[in-house]
Write an enzyme that holds these catalytic residues in place. Structure first.
Site, PDB file in Angstrom:
ATOM      1  CE1 TYR A  86      -3.082  -3.028   0.334  1.00 34.65           C
ATOM      2  CE2 TYR A  86      -2.673  -3.044   2.684  1.00 34.65           C
ATOM      3  CZ  TYR A  86      -3.241  -3.619   1.568  1.00 34.65           C
ATOM      4  OH  TYR A  86      -3.958  -4.776   1.685  1.00 34.65           O
TER       5      TYR A  86
ATOM      6  CG  HIS B 214      -3.571 -15.080   5.363  1.00 33.43           C
ATOM      7  ND1 HIS B 214      -3.207 -13.752   5.389  1.00 33.43           N
ATOM      8  CD2 HIS B 214      -2.503 -15.735   4.860  1.00 33.43           C
ATOM      9  CE1 HIS B 214      -1.987 -13.608   4.918  1.00 33.43           C
ATOM     10  NE2 HIS B 214      -1.535 -14.805   4.590  1.00 33.43           N
TER      11      HIS B 214
END
Length: 345
Positions: A124, A221
């Protein structure tokens, strides 16, 4: 029942743990001597997803970002700001849970998961530093401090985590995992849809490639935490109750309402070609997917099919062969997303 931290060393315990939590283990990691048969295949898949932001050339996105509409720019920055916040929380939470998992292999998987979340946050920063000024980047990372819609979402997740951190019981651990699955398997998804929408219109393709990598990581995940959740219930069946199922379904309903509210705010009718109603249905669809993956009834009647089937073209790319977005050979072996169960009920 309280959950106890794993011993750093137990000379008289076996290498393979005697339980997923509150068991005994030497804490020596021998992948050929672990409690759960799925742990090593999961380890290989997580390693196979290895990537870094430096792999992605942002030059075209740098040129395109100023050409986006103001609404597209606003949604882009707000969604990046949200993802940065959630992945920051997730890095910390993974480490907290790892301390209470008896088997050293699960601790190792949590460490890899946390490392991947760090890479996500780096991505990001990498995207924003490429396309905006430092002031805009800083403002984007601080957006969560002042936005009421985000504050409600953040409080929802953090409460689920904090209850476990402050009072580590089996019940709180299970509930915190539900919140984790919502964070990684639902709260990202309207944002993912926005980036894939840009990509299918040949906008911000490099950023969308990065999102695709993150999307695949998060799916792994989610699957890891689902396995841990089910293993805990297998070992502590007294917590596998109708009352817990009802509680989990209500948590998912609340989460869906928060995600829909967020999607309405950042997407609404502002993004040309991206129908907010489709995004809302997409949220309900994935809410059903995640709750059902935990073994519970789907919270919303219907919503059995992905209403945004075009997204599957982006999710199902085999990165081991080629980069779907930029059509170039890649150096790293990528996991085929079909193995990760996208769009399955």
């Amino acid at each position: 029942m309280q959950v106890h931290e794993r011993n750093i060393m137990d000379k008289t315990a076996p290498n393979a743990s005697t339980g997923i939590i509150n068991g005994r283990s030497s804490n020596i990691l021998n992948w050929d001597d672990v409690r759960f048969s799925w742990a090593y295949p999961k380890y290989k898949k997580m390693l196979g997803n290895f990537w870094t932001p430096f792999e992605i050339n942002m030059s075209n996105d740098v040129k395109q970002f100023p050409e986006l509409t103001k609404d597209e720019q606003n949604a882009f920055l707000k969604i990046i700001g949200l993802l940065a916040l959630l992945d920051s929380i997730q890095t910390d939470y993974a480490g907290r849970v790892a301390d209470y998992l008896t088997d050293s292999s699960l601790n190792a998987l949590m460490i890899i998961l946390a490392q991947q979340e760090v890479v996500h946050n780096h991505s990001y920063s990498y995207v924003l530093s490429s396309i905006t000024t430092k002031d805009v980047q800083d403002a984007t990372f601080d957006f969560w401090r002042t936005e009421p819609t985000l504050e409600k979402r953040n409080d929802f997740v953090i409460k689920g985590y904090r209850d476990f951190i402050e009072n580590p019981t089996v019940d709180h651990l299970l509930t915190s995992i539900v919140h984790d699955i919502i964070l990684e398997g639902l709260f990202f998804y309207s944002g993912f849809a926005f980036f894939y929408h840009l990509a299918r219109n040949q906008k911000m393709v490099a950023s969308s490639t990065m999102i695709n990598y993150i999307n695949r990581d998060e799916q792994l995940h989610v699957d890891l935490f689902i396995k841990i959740y089910k293993e805990i219930l297998n070992e502590f069946p007294e917590y596998d109750t109708k009352e817990r199922e009802a509680q989990v379904i209500e948590i998912f309903k609340e989460a869906a309402a928060l995600e829909v509210e967020w999607a309405r705010e950042v997407i609404g009718d502002k993004i040309d070609g991206l129908d907010y109603e489709d995004v809302e249905d997409y949220v309900y669809f994935y809410t059903n997917v995640r709750c059902n993956q935990l073994g519970y009834e789907r919270p919303f009647e219907g919503y059995r099919k992905n209403p945004m089937k075009w997204i599957k073209a982006y999710e199902d790319v085999d990165m081991g062969k080629t980069d779907f977005f930029e059509q170039k050979s890649r150096q790293y072996v990528k996991v085929n997303v079909e193995d990760n169960g996208f769009d399955e009920l």
